[in-house]
Structure formats: C-alpha cells, structure tokens
Design an enzyme around this catalytic site. Structure first.
Site, short mmCIF file in Angstrom:
data_model
loop_
_atom_site.label_atom_id
_atom_site.label_comp_id
_atom_site.label_asym_id
_atom_site.label_seq_id
_atom_site.Cartn_x
_atom_site.Cartn_y
_atom_site.Cartn_z
N ASP A 64 -8.39 4.78 -2.35
CA ASP A 64 -7.28 5.55 -1.79
C ASP A 64 -7.33 7.00 -2.23
O ASP A 64 -6.83 7.89 -1.54
CB ASP A 64 -5.94 4.94 -2.23
CG ASP A 64 -5.69 3.58 -1.63
OD1 ASP A 64 -6.21 3.30 -0.54
OD2 ASP A 64 -4.98 2.78 -2.26
N VAL B 16 -3.45 -3.41 -3.73
CA VAL B 16 -3.17 -3.49 -2.30
C VAL B 16 -3.13 -2.08 -1.70
O VAL B 16 -2.34 -1.24 -2.11
CB VAL B 16 -1.84 -4.20 -2.01
CG1 VAL B 16 -1.68 -4.43 -0.50
CG2 VAL B 16 -1.75 -5.52 -2.77
N SER B 17 -3.98 -1.84 -0.72
CA SER B 17 -4.06 -0.53 -0.06
C SER B 17 -3.53 -0.61 1.36
O SER B 17 -3.80 -1.58 2.07
CB SER B 17 -5.52 -0.05 -0.03
OG SER B 17 -5.66 1.09 0.78
N PRO B 18 -2.82 0.42 1.83
CA PRO B 18 -2.38 0.47 3.23
C PRO B 18 -3.48 0.97 4.16
O PRO B 18 -3.28 1.02 5.38
CB PRO B 18 -1.22 1.45 3.18
CG PRO B 18 -1.63 2.43 2.13
CD PRO B 18 -2.35 1.61 1.08
#
EC number: 3.5.1.23
Length: 757
Positions: free
Chosen positions: A442, A329-331
C-alpha cells in the site's frame, strides 16, 4: 370477583411501565464533530512519508460517538475517529475533560476511542517519538482539534440521550479487501486455515440505533480493510474509504433514504432545496451573465459556519464505519504490480527485481486513487444500508465494561510446551524489524529493505547502532526479528514507543466489543475473537450463548502498531516486523483479555494497572508557524485569480474550477465550517449553499508559488454530481489571512456564475 376501576387502572399502568422498560431498555445518544485540522504544511499520519504534506481537503474528518446506557445503571461510550489511530495523550486529555464535566460518569473504563486508519489526515497528535518524526514533532493544532472534537461528540451524545433500542445485523462483504501478506498468512497452520473460506475477514457487523419516538438516529459498523485507498503521494485531507462511506450513508439517510446508491448517483441531501429552473439554456445563461466574480472582502469569522451545507443545529443521523482487524487487509483489490514492468510483484517479499520501492497495490479505480476511495467506500456503504434496513435482532441485556493497563514490555505469558505441559515466557521491550522499513504494497518503503527479512544486513546494523545497540537479551527475546530500531529502550528526548497499553471490553447485551490498541492481522483477530467468545460461553452459558456477537475495534485508545500470530511473526513481513513486543504478543493479548472476560462475567473490579505516561510537557515541535500572508500589489484576499470561463455551461460529470488569492489554512481551521462552497441561485435572487468541502464531489486545493512565499492560492474543483439540479451556480471561497503583526482576518470571494444543465 369484580376488579375495581382504580385497581384495574393501576395494574394497567404497571403493565405499560414494564412493557416500556422491556421494549426500550436503553438510553441512546449519538454525536458528531469536525476534527479536520490543519489543511496545510503538516505531514500526514500513516505512510511515514516526509514528503506527504497536507495542502487541501478532499472531504472533512469527523469524530462520531454513541452512548448506550441503562437508565439507572452502567453506560458505555464508543467514539470513532476519521483519523489514522487513537493516541494515548489524546485519550488522557479527553478523559480529563470528561471528568471535569461529568465527574466519574465517563472514565477510561467505559470510554473507547478508535481510529479508522485513514492515511490522509494531519499527523503530530501522538506523544511517542516514533510516530511524530516525519511531522517534525508534535503539532498542537492537530492535537487540539482532535481532543476538542472527541469531547464535543461525546457531549452531543450525552445531551441527546433518550429511550431507544439497538439492533444488530451482520453480513459478508466480499470485494472490499485482499490479504497484502498472503505468504505470511500461509504460514499459519493448515488445519486452522481450513476453517475459513477466505484469507481476510469478510464479515461486517452493524449496530442500528432507534429512538423510541424519533426513529433511527444512527448506525456504527465494524469491518476490516485498511484506509489506504488514497496513496502515499496524496496531499488532500481525506477520510479515505471509511470516511467516504460514512459521508455517503449520512447523506443517504438525511435525504430520506430515497436516492439511488448506484455508483453514478452518490446520495446528496441538499439538491431538494433548490428550485427547479427552466431547462432553457439561453435563459439560464442570461441570468448567469449578470453575476460576475466578486472582489475579495472581509467577512465575519463565523460566516463559513453559517453558510455550510450541513447545518450543525439540526439533529444529526450519525453513521460510523469503524476499523477492525485490518492488519494485513488492503483495499487495493486488483493485486500488486511492478510500476516499471507491469508484472506481478514477487510473492514472498513484494519486490520487483529485489526492489520494494517498485511494488504497489492497485485499487479498483486504478490509476485514480479518488475513484478507488469512492468504490471501496461505496461498497461498505451499500453493505451497511442493506444491514441497516434488515436489522431486526434487538440487543438486550446488561451493559458492562472492563479495562486494564498492562506493561507489554515485560509481561509473563503462559504458553504450551512442544512436548506437553506449559511454560512461562515474557514479552519484550518494543522493537521494529528490518521488514518494517520495507513498508507494504500500500505504501512501499525506501532503500534496499524488503519484507520477509529475518537476517538484516551489516550496513543498516551500523546505522542502527548510532541510535542504540540492542542488548543480547533483547536480541534473543525478539528473535527471529532482526532489530532495526530498538524503540522500547530508546528514551531520548523522551519515549520512542509505548510500553504500557490499555485493553478493554465493552458489552451491550449480546454485543461484545474488544478494544485493542493496534492492528491485528486477520488470523490474529480470529484467534482473539474465538478465544473470548468461547471463554464467555463456557464461563456463563446462561448469560452468553452462540448468538453473541464479538467484534474487534482496532487502533483503540492508543497505538502500538501490529499484532501478528506466532507463525506470521516467524516470516517477518511488514506486519510481523511491526509486532513490537515479540513473538508471544498475540498470546499475551488472549491471556489478558480472558482476565477481563472473567471480571466481566463475575462482576469483579480489576486492578487499574501501571499508568501510561503523560508526555505532553516534553513534546518538541519543529514545524514553523505561519509568519505572514500577502497578495500581489492591487490584489485583495479572496480575489479571483482564475475564473470559470465566461458564459460557461457544464453537464453532470464535468469539472468546474476556480482559483482565488488566499491565506494559509492554518490561520483558521474552519472547524464545523468550510473553505469552499458551491452556491446555487434560488428564485428571488438569493444564493444558497448546496455543496461544500465536506462533499465528495468538491476538492479544496491550496498552494504557494514557492516554498517560502507569503503568497498563496486556493483552487476549488467541483465535479458536477449526477444528482445536481439544473440551474445557475457559482463557487465561493472562505479563508483567513495573517498580518505581519499577527492579527487574523477572515475574507471571502466568489467566482462568476455558470450554468449546469
């Protein structure tokens, strides 16, 4: 029959006693302590980028703890660190300190220490070689400040234990994370994927703590998104989006929960202490003109603590934003793009014309990483406020815990056979695949590695073999992962990777926390949660029901990289290539957590298991110490090098800068203090601190004019918040210098005054 008055009073007393025990069945305490660490010269933990060296502070890092206890029974401790992850050696030493203080009250069984996974904190505090290569080995300052901060946060929580209640609430936060390995996720069975609306978990679970007399004292929540809003080139210490969310929420509560939570008005609690000056600009400028920059001067070492904004002697509201199954999960929610063409990256390998180095995820504030951090942090903060305000489901029932150490390098795992029945397989000694070296969107890796590589290449195999050539049994066990680093079998100068890992269950009524020592992907986390929830309900439906809440606390108690599903492992993107113990790792976790759950249900005591090693005495540190600090001839430490403009006026949203001659921040970490303070002039001519280096609006930047120079300077940048009150302000710097003979001296200096209108 008439009841005598004494008997009636006795019955009433018993009823009130029973009622009080029912309403406030728990003792609850919270605590918080500074773990910021060295803000200079130390490599940051997370991206494994040797060029990412700390040189200042975005905002401070903290350890936040809660204790929930039955008055005469069990208790559990949960500590959330503004750090990349938990560390085995940190956990060992914290437990030793707790034993010295409290005996057997707090042990490995009922204490969980979890990291938020910021990639902007000082490294060097882990004990295994793989995780301290880029930090030039072990960094004692990083280690000590984390151990001490955890201990102090638990001490505060213990000493603040009072009757209270805990409430739980949950809700969906839709726009704070995206799946950074969607091609890997799609390899999971279609029938399984169809059960879920999204390819990442959107649910936030929050626990609200309420003192029986004092009201709310804190909240902890679990939500999955990576701490990678700050990039691999950032050099300012930062809690990233989760640390920012915690700062916003604590300030929101301390400010009376009145401030707007809009993006233009991040809550501040200190503006109310400033008298509202006349809006007459000329009058304010006349006042400001009388306060010139001060020469640097010696100060008492504790002055930075006394003048910081958030006074440590006051009872704290503690809010923690904890990590969950964030593995994929990446922001960086805008997607992944090639930095050379601006086009989307390749879907399967996250490359641009075959190069992983050019593919980056973009945060919502792109190209400003600080803005992306604020936005993702604020989204979590707003969700937490909503859940906090609406939390009505009380946690009720037993406090419980189970814990075990397991040798994941050689664990027997029962798996279903393709034709029916089952068979026993084994996990493997730790190893990292070629896809690991490609990094993620990321933070991309280097050279010609790429995600999704299940073959490897001849050149890098030759390079690998210089360190260690994996044996045929290990190669077979790890398939289809092509082994780049056989870390589990590398033992020189000491262990490169962990073999023995802790797993843990904490129970607070209908809340069950699964403490895992790594980063579970979305689907891996779902499988573990669902398996344990179903198992508990089927084992004891009277004690556990569908209303129970099961959360995963990622990166807890130690660190062992990633846990992908069997199907994701086959793809060998970054998460699969970083799943250390082979394709059956997740199945092993589910199997062993079921054993913990069985013990929890039946009140059994499990064998402790093999002990993880204490490698503290074997640590090697190559980071050079601070030798000496100096200033140019005629200049004092704390003197202003670049002042604010004379007779300057600033509006909200504008930035104010001042630069000072300084010393290395490693001389004094200013723990529970501050390197930088914005002061305002109060009526009567007294200066009061209103912002410091724990504020999102202020940045403390430190630098040397040359790499080996003994001179250094500190630049303090303050972007005037929307909530700032009109008045006269100045910027103050606190620091410490080291003499040639090794003595440390504290100093301070201040800029000229300026006006905010």
């Amino acid at each position: 029959m008439a009841v005598s008055l004494p008997l009636f009073q006795f019955i009433l007393f018993l009823l009130l006693l029973l009622l009080s025990r029912t309403v406030y069945a728990y003792l609850i305490g919270v605590g918080s302590y500074d773990i910021t660490g060295p803000a200079a010269d130390v490599n940051m933990m997370g991206y494994a980028n040797s060029d990412q060296i700390a040189s200042g502070i975005h905002f401070r890092l903290r350890a936040r703890a809660f204790i929930v206890a039955e008055p005469q029974g069990n208790r559990v401790v949960f500590v959330n660190l503004d750090a990349c992850m938990a560390s085995q050696i940190v956990t060992i030493k914290v437990l030793e300190r707790l034993k010295a203080r409290y005996g057997e009250l707090y042990t490995e069984k009922n204490v969980a220490i979890s990291g938020i996974h910021t990639h902007a904190g000082p490294g060097g505090y882990l004990q295994y070689v793989t995780y301290i290569v880029t930090s030039l080995g072990f960094v004692r300052q990083s280690f000590d400040v984390v151990v001490n901060g955890i201990e102090q946060s638990i001490v505060q929580a213990h000493e603040s234990l009072r009757p209270g209640s805990a409430f739980v609430n949950k809700g969906d936060l839709l726009d704070a994370g995206v799946n950074r390995s969607p091609s890997s996720y799609l390899n999971n069975p279609a029938a399984e994927r169809s059960k879920y609306k999204y390819d990442v978990d959107k649910e936030m679970t929050l626990v609200k703590f309420v003192d029986s007399q004092l009201g709310p004292t804190g909240s902890f929540n679990w939500f999955a998104t990576h701490g990678t809003s700050m990039s691999r080139t950032n050099s300012l210490i930062s809690g990233d989006n989760k640390g920012a969310a915690a700062r916003f929420m604590e300030d929101w509560f301390e400010n009376g929960q009145k401030n707007s939570v809009s993006s233009r008005n991040i809550p501040r609690r200190v503006s109310t202490i400033v008298s509202d000056f006349s809006r007459n600009r000329d009058r304010l400028l006349d006042i400001a003109a009388t306060y010139k920059s001060s020469r640097g001067h010696s100060v008492d070492k504790s002055l930075d603590v006394k003048t910081r904004v958030r006074n440590g002697s006051k009872r704290k509201f503690v809010s923690a934003f904890c990590q969950s199954n964030c593995g994929d999960v990446s922001p960086n929610t805008l997607g992944t793009f090639c930095i050379d063409t601006g086009l989307p990256c390749d879907f399967n390998h996250s490359t641009c014309n075959g190069q992983n180095e050019l593919c980056y995820g973009r945060g919502p504030g792109y190209p400003d990483e600080f803005e992306s951090t604020r936005i993702i942090g604020e989204k979590q903060f707003k969700m937490a406020v909503e859940l906090f305000n609406k939390a009505t489901e009380k946690l009720q029932g037993k406090i419980g815990y189970q814990h075990a150490y397991l040798d994941f390098s050689n664990l027997d795992v029962t798996v279903p056979k393709a034709g029916g029945g089952s068979e026993t397989v084994k996990t493997c000694p730790a190893a990292m695949g070629f896809g690991f070296a490609a990094g993620t969107t990321d933070g991309p890796g280097a050279f010609d590695f790429k995600q999704g590589d299940d073959q490897g290449n001849v050149f890098w195999r030759l390079v690998r073999n210089v360190l260690r050539t994996p044996g045929p049994e290990q190669v077979q066990c790890q398939k289809p992962k092509p082994i780049l680093l056989d870390t589990g079998e590398m033992k020189e100068p000491y262990d490169w990777a962990p073999s023995i890992l802790p797993i843990q269950i904490l129970r607070i009524g209908q809340l069950v926390i699964l403490s895992v020592p790594g980063e579970f992907t979305t689907m891996a986390g779902r499988r573990l949660r669902d398996a344990i929830k179903s198992f508990l309900i089927s084992s004891d439906p009277k004690e556990f029901s569908n209303n129970m809440h099961v959360v995963i606390a990622g990166l807890t108690n130690t660190y062992s990289q990633y846990i992908a599903t069997f199907e994701e492992y086959e793809v060998q993107r970054y998460e699969g290539a970083s799943t250390l113990y082979g394709r059956h790792t997740l199945t092993a976790y589910i199997q062993e957590f079921k054993k913990l759950a069985t013990a929890l249900v039946n009140g059994l005591t499990l064998p402790r298991g093999p002990q993880p090693p204490d490698l503290l005495d074997k640590q090697i540190s190559l980071l050079s110490p601070v030798v000496v600090d100096s200033t140019p001839l005629g200049v004092k430490f704390g003197d202003v090098k670049a002042d604010v403009p004379p007779k300057s006026t600033f509006r909200r949203g504008q930035q104010v800068n001042a630069t000072f001659w300084s010393g290395c921040p490693r001389n004094d970490l200013m723990t529970e203090g501050s390197f930088a303070v914005v002061e305002t002039l109060r009526e009567g001519g007294k200066w009061a601190p209103v912002y410091d280096d724990d504020d999102f609006s202020l940045k403390f930047k430190w630098s040397r004019p040359a790499k080996l120079s003994s001179e250094s300077q500190a630049t303090i940048e303050w972007r005037v918040p929307e909530s700032a009150v009109a008045g006269v302000y100045r910027i103050r710097h606190y620091g410490a210098s080291k003499s040639l003979f090794g003595s440390i001296s504290s100093f301070s200096g201040s800029s000229s005054a300026f006006v905010v209108v």
